[in-house]
Design a protein around this motif. Structure first.
Motif, PDB file in Angstrom:
ATOM      1  N   SER A  29       0.914  -1.197   0.046  1.00  0.00           N
ATOM      2  CA  SER A  29       0.052   0.001   0.023  1.00  0.00           C
ATOM      3  C   SER A  29       0.823   1.129  -0.057  1.00  0.00           C
ATOM      4  N   LYS A  30       2.237   1.002   0.111  1.00  0.00           N
ATOM      5  CA  LYS A  30       3.304   2.378   0.105  1.00  0.00           C
ATOM      6  C   LYS A  30       4.240   1.864  -0.911  1.00  0.00           C
ATOM      7  N   CYS A  31       4.826   3.186  -1.349  1.00  0.00           N
ATOM      8  CA  CYS A  31       5.743   3.260  -2.567  1.00  0.00           C
ATOM      9  C   CYS A  31       7.103   3.422  -2.056  1.00  0.00           C
ATOM     10  N   MET A  32       8.064   2.946  -2.941  1.00  0.00           N
ATOM     11  CA  MET A  32       9.388   3.619  -2.691  1.00  0.00           C
ATOM     12  C   MET A  32       9.550   5.037  -2.603  1.00  0.00           C
ATOM     13  N   GLU A  33      10.536   5.488  -2.043  1.00  0.00           N
ATOM     14  CA  GLU A  33      10.758   7.122  -1.940  1.00  0.00           C
ATOM     15  C   GLU A  33      10.873   7.790  -3.101  1.00  0.00           C
ATOM     16  N   ASN A  34      11.645   7.424  -4.234  1.00  0.00           N
ATOM     17  CA  ASN A  34      11.849   8.076  -5.343  1.00  0.00           C
ATOM     18  C   ASN A  34      10.729   7.414  -6.454  1.00  0.00           C
ATOM     19  N   ARG A  35      10.407   8.374  -7.304  1.00  0.00           N
ATOM     20  CA  ARG A  35       9.617   7.936  -8.586  1.00  0.00           C
ATOM     21  C   ARG A  35      10.354   7.080  -9.436  1.00  0.00           C
ATOM     22  N   LEU A  36      10.148   5.954  -9.898  1.00  0.00           N
ATOM     23  CA  LEU A  36      10.565   5.071 -10.689  1.00  0.00           C
ATOM     24  C   LEU A  36      11.111   5.739 -12.152  1.00  0.00           C
ATOM     25  N   LEU A  37       9.987   6.182 -12.909  1.00  0.00           N
ATOM     26  CA  LEU A  37      10.136   6.732 -14.254  1.00  0.00           C
ATOM     27  C   LEU A  37       9.077   7.872 -14.444  1.00  0.00           C
ATOM     28  N   ILE A  38       9.351   8.406 -15.496  1.00  0.00           N
ATOM     29  CA  ILE A  38       8.128   9.381 -15.977  1.00  0.00           C
ATOM     30  C   ILE A  38       8.143   9.403 -17.395  1.00  0.00           C
ATOM     31  N   VAL A  39       7.045   9.293 -17.934  1.00  0.00           N
ATOM     32  CA  VAL A  39       6.697   9.382 -19.411  1.00  0.00           C
ATOM     33  C   VAL A  39       5.913  10.667 -19.788  1.00  0.00           C
ATOM     34  N   GLU A  40       6.899  11.660 -20.703  1.00  0.00           N
ATOM     35  CA  GLU A  40       6.201  12.953 -21.054  1.00  0.00           C
ATOM     36  C   GLU A  40       5.393  12.834 -22.311  1.00  0.00           C
ATOM     37  N   PHE A  41       4.235  13.287 -22.574  1.00  0.00           N
ATOM     38  CA  PHE A  41       3.667  13.528 -23.779  1.00  0.00           C
ATOM     39  C   PHE A  41       3.105  14.761 -24.099  1.00  0.00           C
TER      40      PHE A  41
END
Length: 85
Positions: free
Chosen positions: A73-85
């Motif tokens: 229910s929790k996420c790791m501290e840093n965002r894994l990736l981003i997809v820009e559109f």
């Protein structure tokens, strides 16, 4: 679509690499935000994608976080990736 990894992938389950590769391949070949939304909805319904990843949309991007193995229910501290559109 422009996919940018922002941190390391934590492979705590054998499904994670395949799901992530399927996601990246899907994101790279979509041509619009609507196509990406449709593809993510299908990936979410047809796989365990939501079990390992949390995600959402900004005004010009899609973000993906990896869930914690100890408490999904929790996420790791840093965002894994981003997809820009």
């Amino acid at each position: 679509m422009d996919v940018k990894f922002e941190t390391l992938v934590s492979v705590w389950d054998n499904q994670i690499p395949k799901l992530l590769i399927d996601f990246v391949n899907t994101a790279v070949f979509t041509r619009s935000e609507n196509e990406l939304r449709t593809a993510i909805a299908y990936l979410s319904e047809s796989t365990d994608f939501d079990k390992f990843f949390a995600y959402g949309y900004g005004s010009h991007h899609f973000w993906l976080n990896q869930r914690l193995p100890s408490d999904t229910s929790k996420c790791m501290e840093n965002r894994l990736l981003i997809v820009e559109f």
